[in-house]
Design a protein around this motif. Structure first.
Motif, PDB file in Angstrom:
ATOM      1  N   TYR A 211       0.832  -1.205   0.000  1.00  0.00           N
ATOM      2  CA  TYR A 211       0.000   0.000   0.000  1.00  0.00           C
ATOM      3  C   TYR A 211       0.870   1.259   0.000  1.00  0.00           C
ATOM      4  CZ  TYR A 211      -3.581   3.388   1.340  1.00  0.00           C
ATOM      5  OH  TYR A 211      -4.422   4.477   1.368  1.00  0.00           O
ATOM      6  N   GLY A 212       1.903   1.274   0.853  1.00  0.00           N
ATOM      7  CA  GLY A 212       2.762   2.449   0.940  1.00  0.00           C
ATOM      8  C   GLY A 212       3.463   2.752  -0.368  1.00  0.00           C
ATOM      9  N   VAL A 213       4.037   1.724  -0.995  1.00  0.00           N
ATOM     10  CA  VAL A 213       4.764   1.960  -2.250  1.00  0.00           C
ATOM     11  C   VAL A 213       3.796   2.336  -3.364  1.00  0.00           C
ATOM     12  CG1 VAL A 213       4.786  -0.396  -3.206  1.00  0.00           C
ATOM     13  CG2 VAL A 213       6.720   1.124  -3.605  1.00  0.00           C
ATOM     14  N   ALA A 214       2.577   1.805  -3.329  1.00  0.00           N
ATOM     15  CA  ALA A 214       1.579   2.166  -4.336  1.00  0.00           C
ATOM     16  C   ALA A 214       1.194   3.637  -4.213  1.00  0.00           C
ATOM     17  CB  ALA A 214       0.341   1.278  -4.194  1.00  0.00           C
ATOM     18  N   CYS A 215       1.090   4.143  -2.988  1.00  0.00           N
ATOM     19  CA  CYS A 215       0.789   5.567  -2.793  1.00  0.00           C
ATOM     20  C   CYS A 215       1.907   6.442  -3.361  1.00  0.00           C
ATOM     21  CB  CYS A 215       0.599   5.866  -1.309  1.00  0.00           C
ATOM     22  SG  CYS A 215      -0.937   5.230  -0.600  1.00  0.00           S
ATOM     23  N   VAL A 216       3.156   6.019  -3.168  1.00  0.00           N
ATOM     24  CA  VAL A 216       4.296   6.758  -3.716  1.00  0.00           C
ATOM     25  C   VAL A 216       4.234   6.769  -5.237  1.00  0.00           C
ATOM     26  CG1 VAL A 216       6.804   6.810  -3.939  1.00  0.00           C
ATOM     27  CG2 VAL A 216       5.767   6.304  -1.714  1.00  0.00           C
ATOM     28  N   LEU A 217       3.959   5.616  -5.838  1.00  0.00           N
ATOM     29  CA  LEU A 217       3.908   5.531  -7.300  1.00  0.00           C
ATOM     30  C   LEU A 217       2.751   6.360  -7.859  1.00  0.00           C
ATOM     31  CD1 LEU A 217       4.617   1.699  -7.706  1.00  0.00           C
ATOM     32  CD2 LEU A 217       6.213   3.608  -8.056  1.00  0.00           C
ATOM     33  N   TYR A 218       1.631   6.341  -7.171  1.00  0.00           N
ATOM     34  CA  TYR A 218       0.486   7.156  -7.610  1.00  0.00           C
ATOM     35  C   TYR A 218       0.868   8.637  -7.616  1.00  0.00           C
ATOM     36  CZ  TYR A 218      -4.304   8.963  -7.903  1.00  0.00           C
ATOM     37  OH  TYR A 218      -5.450   9.620  -8.298  1.00  0.00           O
ATOM     38  N   GLU A 219       1.523   9.071  -6.545  1.00  0.00           N
ATOM     39  CA  GLU A 219       1.907  10.480  -6.444  1.00  0.00           C
ATOM     40  C   GLU A 219       2.918  10.866  -7.520  1.00  0.00           C
ATOM     41  OE1 GLU A 219       3.320  13.689  -3.020  1.00  0.00           O
ATOM     42  OE2 GLU A 219       3.258  11.545  -2.562  1.00  0.00           O
ATOM     43  N   LEU A 220       3.835   9.973  -7.821  1.00  0.00           N
ATOM     44  CA  LEU A 220       4.798  10.239  -8.883  1.00  0.00           C
ATOM     45  C   LEU A 220       4.102  10.414 -10.231  1.00  0.00           C
ATOM     46  CD1 LEU A 220       7.724   7.782  -8.032  1.00  0.00           C
ATOM     47  CD2 LEU A 220       7.926  10.268  -8.300  1.00  0.00           C
ATOM     48  N   ALA A 221       3.094   9.609 -10.492  1.00  0.00           N
ATOM     49  CA  ALA A 221       2.426   9.623 -11.796  1.00  0.00           C
ATOM     50  C   ALA A 221       1.361  10.704 -11.921  1.00  0.00           C
ATOM     51  CB  ALA A 221       1.802   8.254 -12.070  1.00  0.00           C
ATOM     52  N   GLU A 222       0.826  11.165 -10.786  1.00  0.00           N
ATOM     53  CA  GLU A 222      -0.286  12.113 -10.824  1.00  0.00           C
ATOM     54  C   GLU A 222       0.121  13.510 -10.355  1.00  0.00           C
ATOM     55  OE1 GLU A 222      -4.217  13.651 -11.238  1.00  0.00           O
ATOM     56  OE2 GLU A 222      -3.136  11.963 -12.128  1.00  0.00           O
ATOM     57  N   GLY A 223       1.163  13.590  -9.520  1.00  0.00           N
ATOM     58  CA  GLY A 223       1.551  14.888  -8.989  1.00  0.00           C
ATOM     59  C   GLY A 223       0.886  15.221  -7.677  1.00  0.00           C
ATOM     60  N   ARG A 224       0.054  14.341  -7.186  1.00  0.00           N
ATOM     61  CA  ARG A 224      -0.589  14.531  -5.880  1.00  0.00           C
ATOM     62  C   ARG A 224      -0.865  13.163  -5.258  1.00  0.00           C
ATOM     63  NH1 ARG A 224      -6.045  13.436  -6.166  1.00  0.00           N
ATOM     64  NH2 ARG A 224      -6.889  13.279  -8.285  1.00  0.00           N
ATOM     65  N   ARG A 225      -1.113  13.160  -3.961  1.00  0.00           N
ATOM     66  CA  ARG A 225      -1.374  11.919  -3.245  1.00  0.00           C
ATOM     67  C   ARG A 225      -2.786  11.417  -3.526  1.00  0.00           C
ATOM     68  NH1 ARG A 225       0.626  14.416   2.538  1.00  0.00           N
ATOM     69  NH2 ARG A 225       2.843  14.728   1.988  1.00  0.00           N
ATOM     70  N   PRO A 226      -3.014  10.125  -3.293  1.00  0.00           N
ATOM     71  CA  PRO A 226      -4.388   9.618  -3.451  1.00  0.00           C
ATOM     72  C   PRO A 226      -5.367  10.335  -2.540  1.00  0.00           C
ATOM     73  CG  PRO A 226      -2.824   7.804  -3.333  1.00  0.00           C
ATOM     74  CD  PRO A 226      -2.049   9.047  -3.017  1.00  0.00           C
ATOM     75  N   GLY A 227      -4.941  10.759  -1.351  1.00  0.00           N
ATOM     76  CA  GLY A 227      -5.812  11.492  -0.432  1.00  0.00           C
ATOM     77  C   GLY A 227      -6.733  10.597   0.359  1.00  0.00           C
ATOM     78  N   GLU A 228      -7.436  11.192   1.299  1.00  0.00           N
ATOM     79  CA  GLU A 228      -8.369  10.441   2.131  1.00  0.00           C
ATOM     80  C   GLU A 228      -9.574  10.006   1.292  1.00  0.00           C
ATOM     81  OE1 GLU A 228      -9.494  12.512   5.623  1.00  0.00           O
ATOM     82  OE2 GLU A 228      -7.434  12.833   6.322  1.00  0.00           O
ATOM     83  N   ARG A 229     -10.031   8.779   1.534  1.00  0.00           N
ATOM     84  CA  ARG A 229     -11.171   8.258   0.783  1.00  0.00           C
ATOM     85  C   ARG A 229     -11.822   7.137   1.566  1.00  0.00           C
ATOM     86  NH1 ARG A 229      -8.357   3.882  -2.318  1.00  0.00           N
ATOM     87  NH2 ARG A 229      -6.173   4.164  -1.765  1.00  0.00           N
ATOM     88  N   GLN A 230     -13.036   6.834   1.180  1.00  0.00           N
ATOM     89  CA  GLN A 230     -13.759   5.727   1.782  1.00  0.00           C
ATOM     90  C   GLN A 230     -13.359   4.425   1.095  1.00  0.00           C
ATOM     91  OE1 GLN A 230     -15.655   6.319   4.479  1.00  0.00           O
ATOM     92  NE2 GLN A 230     -15.043   8.458   4.238  1.00  0.00           N
ATOM     93  N   CYS A 231     -13.691   3.302   1.750  1.00  0.00           N
ATOM     94  CA  CYS A 231     -13.293   1.999   1.208  1.00  0.00           C
ATOM     95  C   CYS A 231     -13.860   1.752  -0.185  1.00  0.00           C
ATOM     96  CB  CYS A 231     -13.727   0.875   2.157  1.00  0.00           C
ATOM     97  SG  CYS A 231     -12.635   0.718   3.590  1.00  0.00           S
ATOM     98  N   ASN A 232     -15.065   2.256  -0.442  1.00  0.00           N
ATOM     99  CA  ASN A 232     -15.715   1.988  -1.728  1.00  0.00           C
ATOM    100  C   ASN A 232     -15.515   3.118  -2.734  1.00  0.00           C
ATOM    101  OD1 ASN A 232     -17.255   3.884  -0.452  1.00  0.00           O
ATOM    102  ND2 ASN A 232     -19.226   2.874  -0.758  1.00  0.00           N
TER     103      ASN A 232
END
Length: 281
Positions: A211-232
């Motif tokens: 999960y942690g490394v996926a958040c890093v990769l998302y931020e690299l590709a998008e320019g921002r973090r995934p952010g807070e969200r609900q499970c669904n």
């Protein structure tokens, strides 16, 4: 002149502190000169030296916490993982510390502001693969990082280095029921990169590292973090991530660990591969 107020200029009669390189949840890292190696003519006698911060150093098990991190790091020999050298105690000043390689470059958290719209795939992919190689290797060694985030990733001319295993542990210990050091009291996890179950008090696992490394990769590709969200709540594909990589990364970003069904090696395979073109010819 003292390198830092309250600290001696020389530790263990050998390491001359020069300046602070960085601070983390558990400790402080200094650049130091190894005067013994320098006396024998070593061309590069500088090391990074880590000791606990003032708050933790007063704890009765502080030296055990520090040694635990050293032992985890020492067991890892990989070109994209920081190398640890030795654990030592300055008996005069009652300071425990360990030494490791000096990493030249910048931490990823300092580089990310340069890419507000994300990093182009041609530059992102090599960096992502080096990071995933490092994490897959640690998992094969039975070591969990526990705190994968941009501040614990160094990027320089020689490539990427994963470092700071202060919140990690050896998975084999937990699997067979051996006692493990509790790091929950440190409360050092960064919510933006910590899996929900980790924040809820569960132990680190290969899945929380995913999960942690996926958040890093998302931020690299998008320019921002995934952010807070609900499970669904669904995420949209990052702008610089190829479409064929998204299903695997999306699975790695699942809030519920039951739906986080990929391992680091599978995530690496997805990002390394090219989209297949099918034909009926």
């Amino acid at each position: 002149m003292k390198a830092v107020e309250g600290l001696p200029n020389l530790l263990a009669g050998r390491y001359q502190l020069e300046r602070i390189l960085g601070t983390g949840g558990m400790g402080v890292v200094y650049r130091a000169r190894d005067l013994l190696h320098e006396a024998f003519g070593e061309p590069d006698c500088r090391v990074a030296l880590k000791m606990l911060g003032e708050t933790l150093s007063a704890s009765t098990d502080a030296h055990v916490l520090l040694y635990s991190e050293f032992a985890l790091t020492r067991s890892l020999l990989h070109e994209h993982v920081v190398r640890a050298f030795s654990f030592e105690v300055d008996t005069v000043h009652k300071r425990a510390f360990f030494t490791m390689e000096v990493m030249r470059g910048l931490t990823l958290d300092r580089l990310l502001p340069q890419w507000p719209l994300g990093l182009a795939w041609q530059a992102l992919q090599p960096m992502a693969l080096q990071l995933l190689d490092a994490l897959a290797y640690t998992h094969r060694q039975g070591v969990l990082h526990g705190d994968v985030k941009p501040a614990n990733i160094m990027v320089g001319e020689q490539g990427l280095r994963l470092f700071d295993f202060g919140l990690g542990h050896a998975e084999a210990q937990a699997r067979v029921g051996l006692p493990c050091l509790s790091r929950n009291r440190l409360n050092a996890w960064t919510p933006a990169y910590a899996a929900p179950e980790l924040i809820a008090g569960e132990l680190p696992s290969t899945s929380t590292d995913v999960y942690g490394v996926a958040c890093v990769l998302y931020e690299l590709a998008e320019g921002r973090r995934p952010g807070e969200r609900q499970c669904n709540q669904r995420l949209s594909r990052p702008r610089h991530l190829p479409r064929h990589c998204w299903p695997t990364l999306c699975s790695a970003l699942a809030m519920d660990p039951e739906y986080r069904t990929v391992c680091v090696a599978e995530l690496r395979e997805a990002l390394a591969g090219r989209r297949r073109c099918w034909s009926l010819g």
